[in-house]
Design a protein around this motif. Structure first.
Motif, PDB file in Angstrom:
ATOM      1  N   PHE A   1      38.413  25.412  40.502  1.00  0.00           N
ATOM      2  CA  PHE A   1      39.695  25.965  40.048  1.00  0.00           C
ATOM      3  C   PHE A   1      40.815  25.709  41.042  1.00  0.00           C
ATOM      4  O   PHE A   1      41.406  26.648  41.572  1.00  0.00           O
ATOM      5  CB  PHE A   1      39.554  27.465  39.779  1.00  0.00           C
ATOM      6  CG  PHE A   1      38.505  27.793  38.775  1.00  0.00           C
ATOM      7  CD1 PHE A   1      38.802  27.746  37.425  1.00  0.00           C
ATOM      8  CD2 PHE A   1      37.218  28.111  39.166  1.00  0.00           C
ATOM      9  CE1 PHE A   1      37.834  28.020  36.480  1.00  0.00           C
ATOM     10  CE2 PHE A   1      36.232  28.389  38.229  1.00  0.00           C
ATOM     11  CZ  PHE A   1      36.539  28.346  36.883  1.00  0.00           C
TER      12      PHE A   1
ATOM     13  N   GLU B   1      47.089  29.774  39.878  1.00  0.00           N
ATOM     14  CA  GLU B   1      46.217  30.869  39.458  1.00  0.00           C
ATOM     15  C   GLU B   1      46.903  31.637  38.334  1.00  0.00           C
ATOM     16  O   GLU B   1      48.123  31.676  38.244  1.00  0.00           O
ATOM     17  CB  GLU B   1      45.935  31.816  40.635  1.00  0.00           C
ATOM     18  CG  GLU B   1      45.234  31.154  41.806  1.00  0.00           C
ATOM     19  CD  GLU B   1      43.768  31.536  41.951  1.00  0.00           C
ATOM     20  OE1 GLU B   1      43.279  32.385  41.199  1.00  0.00           O
ATOM     21  OE2 GLU B   1      43.113  30.960  42.825  1.00  0.00           O
TER      22      GLU B   1
ATOM     23  N   THR C   1      42.170  33.671  36.242  1.00  0.00           N
ATOM     24  CA  THR C   1      41.494  33.119  37.425  1.00  0.00           C
ATOM     25  C   THR C   1      41.428  34.160  38.532  1.00  0.00           C
ATOM     26  O   THR C   1      40.494  34.180  39.318  1.00  0.00           O
ATOM     27  CB  THR C   1      42.196  31.858  37.973  1.00  0.00           C
ATOM     28  OG1 THR C   1      43.508  32.204  38.396  1.00  0.00           O
ATOM     29  CG2 THR C   1      42.273  30.757  36.938  1.00  0.00           C
ATOM     30  N   ARG C   2      42.444  35.040  38.585  1.00  0.00           N
ATOM     31  CA  ARG C   2      42.423  36.097  39.600  1.00  0.00           C
ATOM     32  C   ARG C   2      41.290  37.075  39.339  1.00  0.00           C
ATOM     33  O   ARG C   2      40.648  37.568  40.273  1.00  0.00           O
ATOM     34  CB  ARG C   2      43.757  36.831  39.620  1.00  0.00           C
ATOM     35  CG  ARG C   2      44.856  36.034  40.304  1.00  0.00           C
ATOM     36  CD  ARG C   2      46.229  36.583  39.990  1.00  0.00           C
ATOM     37  NE  ARG C   2      46.413  37.928  40.478  1.00  0.00           N
ATOM     38  CZ  ARG C   2      46.759  38.240  41.715  1.00  0.00           C
ATOM     39  NH1 ARG C   2      46.941  37.292  42.599  1.00  0.00           N
ATOM     40  NH2 ARG C   2      46.925  39.493  42.066  1.00  0.00           N
TER      41      ARG C   2
ATOM     42  N   GLY D   1      38.155  35.071  40.139  1.00  0.00           N
ATOM     43  CA  GLY D   1      38.123  34.608  41.519  1.00  0.00           C
ATOM     44  C   GLY D   1      38.171  35.774  42.479  1.00  0.00           C
ATOM     45  O   GLY D   1      37.147  36.289  42.924  1.00  0.00           O
ATOM     46  N   ARG D   2      39.373  36.246  42.769  1.00  0.00           N
ATOM     47  CA  ARG D   2      39.564  37.298  43.762  1.00  0.00           C
ATOM     48  C   ARG D   2      38.805  38.592  43.426  1.00  0.00           C
ATOM     49  O   ARG D   2      37.965  39.053  44.201  1.00  0.00           O
ATOM     50  CB  ARG D   2      41.062  37.590  43.863  1.00  0.00           C
ATOM     51  CG  ARG D   2      41.448  38.622  44.894  1.00  0.00           C
ATOM     52  CD  ARG D   2      42.948  38.897  44.851  1.00  0.00           C
ATOM     53  NE  ARG D   2      43.739  37.858  45.467  1.00  0.00           N
ATOM     54  CZ  ARG D   2      44.238  37.935  46.704  1.00  0.00           C
ATOM     55  NH1 ARG D   2      44.029  39.011  47.450  1.00  0.00           N
ATOM     56  NH2 ARG D   2      44.956  36.962  47.192  1.00  0.00           N
ATOM     57  N   LEU D   3      39.073  39.155  42.265  1.00  0.00           N
ATOM     58  CA  LEU D   3      38.491  40.461  41.938  1.00  0.00           C
ATOM     59  C   LEU D   3      36.967  40.390  41.881  1.00  0.00           C
ATOM     60  O   LEU D   3      36.264  41.200  42.480  1.00  0.00           O
ATOM     61  CB  LEU D   3      39.061  40.971  40.603  1.00  0.00           C
ATOM     62  CG  LEU D   3      38.502  42.291  40.071  1.00  0.00           C
ATOM     63  CD1 LEU D   3      38.668  43.410  41.075  1.00  0.00           C
ATOM     64  CD2 LEU D   3      39.186  42.679  38.760  1.00  0.00           C
TER      65      LEU D   3
ATOM     66  N   ASN E   1      42.885  43.508  46.615  1.00  0.00           N
ATOM     67  CA  ASN E   1      43.370  43.189  45.268  1.00  0.00           C
ATOM     68  C   ASN E   1      44.768  43.752  45.018  1.00  0.00           C
ATOM     69  O   ASN E   1      45.652  43.043  44.553  1.00  0.00           O
ATOM     70  CB  ASN E   1      42.390  43.715  44.221  1.00  0.00           C
ATOM     71  CG  ASN E   1      41.219  42.771  44.027  1.00  0.00           C
ATOM     72  OD1 ASN E   1      41.319  41.809  43.278  1.00  0.00           O
ATOM     73  ND2 ASN E   1      40.121  43.025  44.717  1.00  0.00           N
TER      74      ASN E   1
ATOM     75  N   ARG F   1      40.360  34.355  47.229  1.00  0.00           N
ATOM     76  CA  ARG F   1      39.184  33.728  46.635  1.00  0.00           C
ATOM     77  C   ARG F   1      38.197  33.204  47.682  1.00  0.00           C
ATOM     78  O   ARG F   1      37.032  33.601  47.714  1.00  0.00           O
ATOM     79  CB  ARG F   1      39.656  32.582  45.737  1.00  0.00           C
ATOM     80  CG  ARG F   1      38.565  31.859  45.004  1.00  0.00           C
ATOM     81  CD  ARG F   1      39.135  30.672  44.223  1.00  0.00           C
ATOM     82  NE  ARG F   1      39.827  31.090  43.018  1.00  0.00           N
ATOM     83  CZ  ARG F   1      39.288  31.042  41.796  1.00  0.00           C
ATOM     84  NH1 ARG F   1      38.065  30.600  41.638  1.00  0.00           N
ATOM     85  NH2 ARG F   1      39.968  31.421  40.740  1.00  0.00           N
TER      86      ARG F   1
ATOM     87  N   TRP G   1      34.562  35.097  48.692  1.00  0.00           N
ATOM     88  CA  TRP G   1      33.273  34.454  48.440  1.00  0.00           C
ATOM     89  C   TRP G   1      32.500  34.239  49.736  1.00  0.00           C
ATOM     90  O   TRP G   1      31.284  34.419  49.792  1.00  0.00           O
ATOM     91  CB  TRP G   1      33.468  33.112  47.718  1.00  0.00           C
ATOM     92  CG  TRP G   1      33.660  33.265  46.244  1.00  0.00           C
ATOM     93  CD1 TRP G   1      34.796  33.015  45.524  1.00  0.00           C
ATOM     94  CD2 TRP G   1      32.683  33.711  45.283  1.00  0.00           C
ATOM     95  NE1 TRP G   1      34.589  33.279  44.190  1.00  0.00           N
ATOM     96  CE2 TRP G   1      33.296  33.701  44.017  1.00  0.00           C
ATOM     97  CE3 TRP G   1      31.351  34.110  45.366  1.00  0.00           C
ATOM     98  CZ2 TRP G   1      32.634  34.087  42.853  1.00  0.00           C
ATOM     99  CZ3 TRP G   1      30.693  34.498  44.202  1.00  0.00           C
ATOM    100  CH2 TRP G   1      31.335  34.480  42.965  1.00  0.00           C
TER     101      TRP G   1
END
Lengths: 553, 553
Positions: free
Chosen positions: A503, A507, A511-512, A515-517, B500, B516, B520
């Motif tokens: 990706f 964003e 995607t957030r 991805g992030r969450l 977030n 992101r 990860w």
């Protein structure tokens, strides 16, 4: 939790949802059967849910799109007294393996996204009519709806109590949707997410948590009014007949392989991989959408889509050890393209639109599948249009070059269609070709000039459409080496690497969320403070609080 | 690893870096002392690094900005034969606690970002001249530079071998920068990140991994040429005199509190919180930047910045159990604003620019600090301009309303300056006010009309600048309750929630790295496949590979 999870269901089997059709409005009641959990060991009290409840919901949403073109507004509500929905079941979460939790959240996230897609792609609006307590995943259900209505009484409230109560995140899009969709002020979001009891009445409206606050006595009346107003704005047809989503033609074999009418899923346990082969259509494309409609769920482009979707979900939840998915196709590319072309040329037909939009969702689901993905373009294949899109979804691709000894199949080629340039955006809102050529936007323009032209290996490689082209001498060895190598890497590192590399670029809210969450939630799902023996999830319901290590990371 | 980590250093103490100044070019040599590790138990072989190496690097970069206005191009290179840099030291990573790994990566990421900021904000370009093996964090050092030059010989290669070798991610921006900065095609990125040995020669150039490939015999000559070319384009002054960053005035007390000349860090271990009080300036602002320059590092706006930055870093790495940072200020708001105004009115003075850009970086560092952040606006405070920015950085804020019994300090007010609307963008490239009012952009316009106007509690609250205003009766109790509540939550859930909620809206390469990619990586840093007893980090160097659980998540 080793039971095989089946993603196929139909209204005759629903245990948790009830629908009352009222012309262009569908009243969707959440009425979870406490005893209907997918696994043993927990009761689904207070409209809490597990994956089984969500599989039904996904089925409901899909059938609204295909079987009920007349439905323009969906009103989501609770059939229970005093509770809307208590969110994901805590005992289920407490007992579930890490991988199940992660995949459960991914599937529920995908299903929430379909509410929003229904409005954007199909003019079908979701209203959430909240009476009673609406907490955690319950409020996240509401957040995914297009319009949230709250009754103004002493008990009805919305809440995201995960952080104070459970030491995990509101992970089904909640944190992202309050700031990015509803645009709540971030300091108020901090307060809201720290309040176990949530927020009700005017404050919920002032803080943008709900769209409308309604006196209890008028609630049902105003909800009906709004539902009708939204229906008036819809572009969905009023006089169309739906297409029944009949049961899939599907056979499981003992080794775990699955065969559908046009999709074959071949499991290779020794090498920890699975090959999905898609067969092109047996028959010519229909002359018109009317003819397509008459064939209904058996029409190739819909049938194959449903089979592929089911296969991906099955592998995700039931076959964790198969770390590599190999995509292949076999068939007549021209015939295949004719099938897609009928849809592309009939986009104003509601059913053509629905099938194309469904393909968009399936391709997004593949992007988000945490397995290494590779495509093999072999002779006799039909990677054209929507199937070519698979080549840009996978992590890498290999293509046969020139003749192979003893192989009489047609020399393979990749063929682009107009669809590759607009029809199936990724969750980052770019097409897969735009994403692939982020640094070379001119290449995308060049490729537009190649639509319809079969691109054999040398050409496809020069244009950047394929990772490797290999001739007869190298093909087998190179691919074997790649697969062996891939199977030797840590699955976790692959998952995390792929989640980053797939990706690039801009964003979006979607995607957030993924991805992030999701990445942070997955991290939390590994932390003793949440999932340890004295962590919050295990302590829930025992009367004692989680015991936390107070060190910050 | 319980040793106190000190972020203050200076060139007389460097063990790992060497600089040769050549007019407008600085040649920066990485020459890591194997025996100079920050902790026991590992040797920093092959120019591998630990936090200590990076603390020196951060100091180097900062001094280039302030002490060497004449430096227009920095050439980063290795002083070792045959190796550029082997990346983060694996034994150090294998032995480090989770929280140390995470904070180590965060600091190295911040330091890499300063290379890019030096060009954007200050016209100082980083060139990376790669000879020898440049792997993992070594290549991530290169990726953060503005221009990468690789010598064309048989041993010089760039590589991101983390996934195949160590089962972790290239977590210092590597995965993000190859796709988003260098715009490598994502399938080639997948191949590249699977290759232990990396890529050299023409392929490195073709795949966009380096900007220029140079014959070995001409390497030094061409590097010098490029350095001069970049210097020609620079806006940095040629005739300015630098400002020496003298040692900080800093006292530690036994309970862990720290006092600087204008920043006080008061530790409350019982309640697991720390209060940072910033004192406004004692003296009036300088009449000109010349006068400011004469005072050098003692000038208030630079001195206080350095103290605050050091305090934040100290708390992050050395005080993991203090989960809540409380920000306070005390001082004369008008005098405080005059100090900022001198800089804002002199932006074309190189030093004013450097101090303002440094403030931008410090505020970003605060945003990224994984502690709950709260600001208390008390009577006598000076939350104006850059200090008001702190109010929009914290998770929530409280403000005194009306007179407090026995409190003779000036009734508090918040004052905005022009800086709050442009000077200190967050990593999402929006100002903190734009981020705060993502859903109400009109409010930002309204606030522009209030620049310079002291906004007391009622006003500040109505304009959305403060979370809670409280009078004398409620102040103490409400804040006590909030702090107790915060201290009762799981620190992990808070970290993930704050990561977030603090960054709504658009994403940039920076937010992607900290959101992101980092999330990860943190997840991977918890997984047995990487950090377990038989995981890859522990197995490294033992001759056996990590033993992996092959289940996908």
């Amino acid at each position: 939790m080793t039971k095989v999870i089946d993603f196929q269901t139909d209204p005759s089997k629903y245990r948790h949802w009830r629908i009352e059709y009222d012309g262009e409005i569908a009243n969707l009641y959440m009425d979870v059967d406490e005893q209907g959990g997918l696994f043993e060991g927990y009761e689904l009290k207070l409209n809490s849910y597990d994956l089984g409840v969500d599989i039904e919901l996904a089925d409901v949403v899909q059938r609204f799109r295909f079987e009920h073109p007349e439905v323009k507004t969906v009103v989501m509500q609770s059939a229970k007294e005093k509770v809307f929905c208590a969110g994901a079941n805590i005992r289920m979460l407490g007992g579930a393996a890490h991988a199940h939790k992660v995949n459960f959240c991914k599937f529920t996230n995908e299903t929430r996204n379909t509410f929003e897609a229904a409005e954007t792609d199909s003019g079908q609006t979701y209203i959430c009519a909240v009476k009673g307590s609406c907490a955690g995943g319950g409020y996240e259900l509401a957040l995914a709806c297009n319009y949230i209505m709250l009754t103004n009484d002493s008990t009805s409230a919305v809440a995201l109590p995960e952080v104070p109560l459970l030491a995990v995140l509101p992970g089904t899009g909640g944190l992202t949707r309050i700031t990015d969709k509803r645009k709540m002020r971030r300091d108020l979001a901090d307060v809201f997410c720290s309040l176990e009891e949530g927020v009700k009445g005017n404050r919920a409206k002032d803080w943008k948590l709900v769209d409308e606050l309604i006196p209890n006595s008028k609630f049902d009346e105003v909800v009906r009014e709004r539902a009708k107003e939204f229906a008036l704005k819809s572009s969905r047809p009023s006089d169309a007949k739906g297409v029944e989503l009949t049961p899939l033609d599907r056979q499981f074999t003992e080794d775990g392989s699955v065969s559908y009418s046009s999709v074959d899923v071949a499991v290779d346990r020794t090498n920890k991989r699975v090959t999905i082969t898609i067969s092109g259509p047996d028959t010519d494309a229909h002359a018109s959408m009317d003819a397509f409609h008459s064939q209904g769920a058996d029409a190739y482009m819909l049938r194959m889509a449903r089979e592929l979707d089911d296969a991906i979900l099955h592998l995700r939840l039931n076959e964790m050890e198969l770390g590599l998915i190999v995509f292949k196709t076999q068939g007549d590319p021209k015939r295949m393209q004719a099938h897609e072309d009928l849809l592309l040329n009939s986009k104003d037909h509601w059913l053509a639109n629905e099938v194309l939009q469904y393909w968009k969702r399936i391709l997004k689901r593949i992007d988000l599948t945490s397995r290494s993905l590779v495509a093999l373009v072999e002779h006799g294949s039909c990677f054209t249009g929507v199937l070519a899109e698979l080549l840009f979804s996978v992590d890498r691709s290999y293509m046969m070059e020139d003749e192979f000894e003893g192989d009489n199949r047609e020399i393979c080629a990749i063929t682009l269609s107009a669809s590759n340039f607009e029809q199936y955006p990724m969750s980052n809102d770019l097409t897969r070709l735009q994403t692939r050529f982020l640094g070379d936007p001119d290449t995308v323009d060049t490729l537009k000039g190649k639509v319809g032209e079969p691109l054999e290996a040398a050409n496809a490689s020069a244009l950047g459409l394929i990772t490797y082209t290999l001739d007869d001498i190298d093909w087998e060895d190179e691919i074997r080496i790649f697969m062996e190598e891939r199977a030797s890497f840590s699955p976790d590192a692959m998952t995390a690497m792929e989640a980053n590399l797939r990706f690039p670029g801009p964003e979006t809210m979607e995607t957030r969320i993924f991805g992030r969450l999701t990445a942070w939630q997955n991290w939390v799902f590994q932390r003793p403070n949440a999932v340890g023996e004295e962590g919050a999830l295990q302590s829930y319901g025992t009367g004692r609080r989680g015991k936390y290590n107070m060190g910050r990371v």
